[in-house]
Design an enzyme around this catalytic site. Structure first.
Site, PDB file in Angstrom:
ATOM      1  N   CYS A   1      32.350  34.836  43.822  1.00  0.00           N
ATOM      2  CA  CYS A   1      33.771  34.972  44.129  1.00  0.00           C
ATOM      3  C   CYS A   1      34.663  35.164  42.909  1.00  0.00           C
ATOM      4  O   CYS A   1      35.800  35.628  43.034  1.00  0.00           O
ATOM      5  CB  CYS A   1      34.236  33.762  44.928  1.00  0.00           C
ATOM      6  SG  CYS A   1      33.254  33.480  46.415  1.00  0.00           S
TER       7      CYS A   1
ATOM      8  N   HIS B   1      41.469  33.530  44.476  1.00  0.00           N
ATOM      9  CA  HIS B   1      40.411  33.907  45.404  1.00  0.00           C
ATOM     10  C   HIS B   1      40.810  33.515  46.829  1.00  0.00           C
ATOM     11  O   HIS B   1      41.226  32.386  47.080  1.00  0.00           O
ATOM     12  CB  HIS B   1      39.102  33.210  45.001  1.00  0.00           C
ATOM     13  CG  HIS B   1      38.039  33.292  46.045  1.00  0.00           C
ATOM     14  ND1 HIS B   1      37.733  34.454  46.727  1.00  0.00           N
ATOM     15  CD2 HIS B   1      37.205  32.329  46.549  1.00  0.00           C
ATOM     16  CE1 HIS B   1      36.758  34.218  47.585  1.00  0.00           C
ATOM     17  NE2 HIS B   1      36.423  32.946  47.500  1.00  0.00           N
TER      18      HIS B   1
ATOM     19  N   ASN C   1      37.429  35.989  54.049  1.00  0.00           N
ATOM     20  CA  ASN C   1      36.895  35.746  52.707  1.00  0.00           C
ATOM     21  C   ASN C   1      35.948  36.889  52.347  1.00  0.00           C
ATOM     22  O   ASN C   1      34.885  37.035  52.949  1.00  0.00           O
ATOM     23  CB  ASN C   1      36.159  34.401  52.690  1.00  0.00           C
ATOM     24  CG  ASN C   1      35.608  34.038  51.316  1.00  0.00           C
ATOM     25  OD1 ASN C   1      35.410  34.889  50.453  1.00  0.00           O
ATOM     26  ND2 ASN C   1      35.342  32.764  51.113  1.00  0.00           N
TER      27      ASN C   1
END
Length: 327
Positions: free
Chosen positions: A119, A244, A274
């Site tokens: 990520c 993020h 996500n």
């Protein structure tokens, strides 16, 4: 021996993004697994996400985002001498995704590099591109993050399938007379190495959700503050927080702990889910192109996740190309 010396700094001159056409709502997910729209929104803030077709690859999405960024920057692919792709879901072991992108775009002979720090991958990739330009080993970089998390998702596990999605984001980076991208601040926490994983034999996305949540609430702000301090700025100088897009219930308290909750806080996770490494450039490009983020905004990028790696830097958003296309 004299060390190589390049320009004083680098800058972002174009932004691009791509999302698959297929949109999956929480109500759609409720047909696959025991969950509800209210349950998902209350725990993640996610309303919908985009899922790729089976024929679509990580490289395909990267190419689409890269093309958008090139068009936005009005930069020809023939000028690009470095392509970096951040991904944790690469379709092939070799050639790497950056090589696939270079071939598809018709790049001449760029350096091609893939990065897998999950990520935080895009911030790592942008840091390397900035360093390469500052040292004179590259002049124009195409930096992309592309993820196909749907391919590694267990669609029977409601703890993870409600989060994951697909997409890509990209930036064009060139030399600048003054730094418009700060040097990267990065690191890792070896106490958390296995907290987020895609590993054999299942090769499915798994995470210790509560462990990650606690780290994000207790430690993330400390590292994000270090990014600001090392760049020579204060929190008051920051216009935009682009963290993020893991979970809105993480992003909102992080913004508050940083003292940025009254500034522009990227919250694309609500409509994109996500997308791991892609979440920062994807969300930032979307918000910048639709006017939610202004030009020349001092923006804090901060990614964290699998490994357990984290990274961040400050950037100035570019001027807008009035002739840009909207994907």
């Amino acid at each position: 021996m004299q060390l190589l010396k390049g320009p004083v700094g680098s800058q972002v001159v174009g932004l691009g993004h791509y999302q698959p056409a297929n949109s999956m709502t929480n109500h759609d997910l409720a047909k696959l697994v025991d969950t509800t729209d209210d349950w998902i929104q209350s725990r993640t803030g996610i309303v919908t996400r985009h899922i790729s077709e089976q024929t679509e690859t990580v490289a395909d999405m990267a190419v689409a985002a890269g093309r958008h960024a090139l068009t936005d920057a009005n930069v020809g692919i023939d000028l690009v001498d470095l392509i970096i792709v951040a991904t944790t879901t690469a379709t092939d072991r070799t050639p790497n995704t950056a090589g696939r992108v270079a071939h598809a775009l018709g790049a001449l002979s760029p350096a091609i590099v893939d990065i897998n720090t999950a990520c935080s991958g895009f911030c790592h990739a942008l840091g390397l591109a900035d360093s390469a330009i500052r040292t004179g080993t590259a002049t124009v970089a195409l930096v992309i993050a592309s993820e196909q998390l749907s391919a590694v998702t267990d669609w029977t596990d409601r703890g993870t399938c409600i989060l994951t999605a697909d997409g890509a984001g990209a930036m064009i980076v060139t030399a600048s007379d003054s730094p418009r991208i700060s040097t990267v601040t990065w690191g890792s926490d070896n106490r958390m190495t296995d907290a987020v994983r895609i590993q054999a034999p299942s090769n499915r996305f798994e995470q210790n959700g509560q462990t990650v949540f606690r780290w994000a609430i207790s430690d993330a702000a400390k590292h994000a503050n270090k990014v600001i301090e090392q760049a020579g700025y204060t929190v008051d100088d920051i216009d935009v927080l682009a963290a993020h897009q893991a979970n809105l219930r993480i992003i909102e308290p992080l913004a508050k702990r940083l003292g940025l909750d009254h500034k522009i806080v990227l919250a694309d996770v609500s409509e994109s889910g996500n997308t791991s490494a892609a979440s920062i450039p994807l969300g930032l490009s979307k918000w910048w192109h639709n006017g939610k983020v202004p030009a020349d905004a001092l923006t804090l990028l901060f990614g964290f996740g699998g490994g357990f790696a984290y990274a961040g830097q400050l950037i100035r958003t570019p001027a807008r190309n009035p002739n840009r296309s909207h994907p």
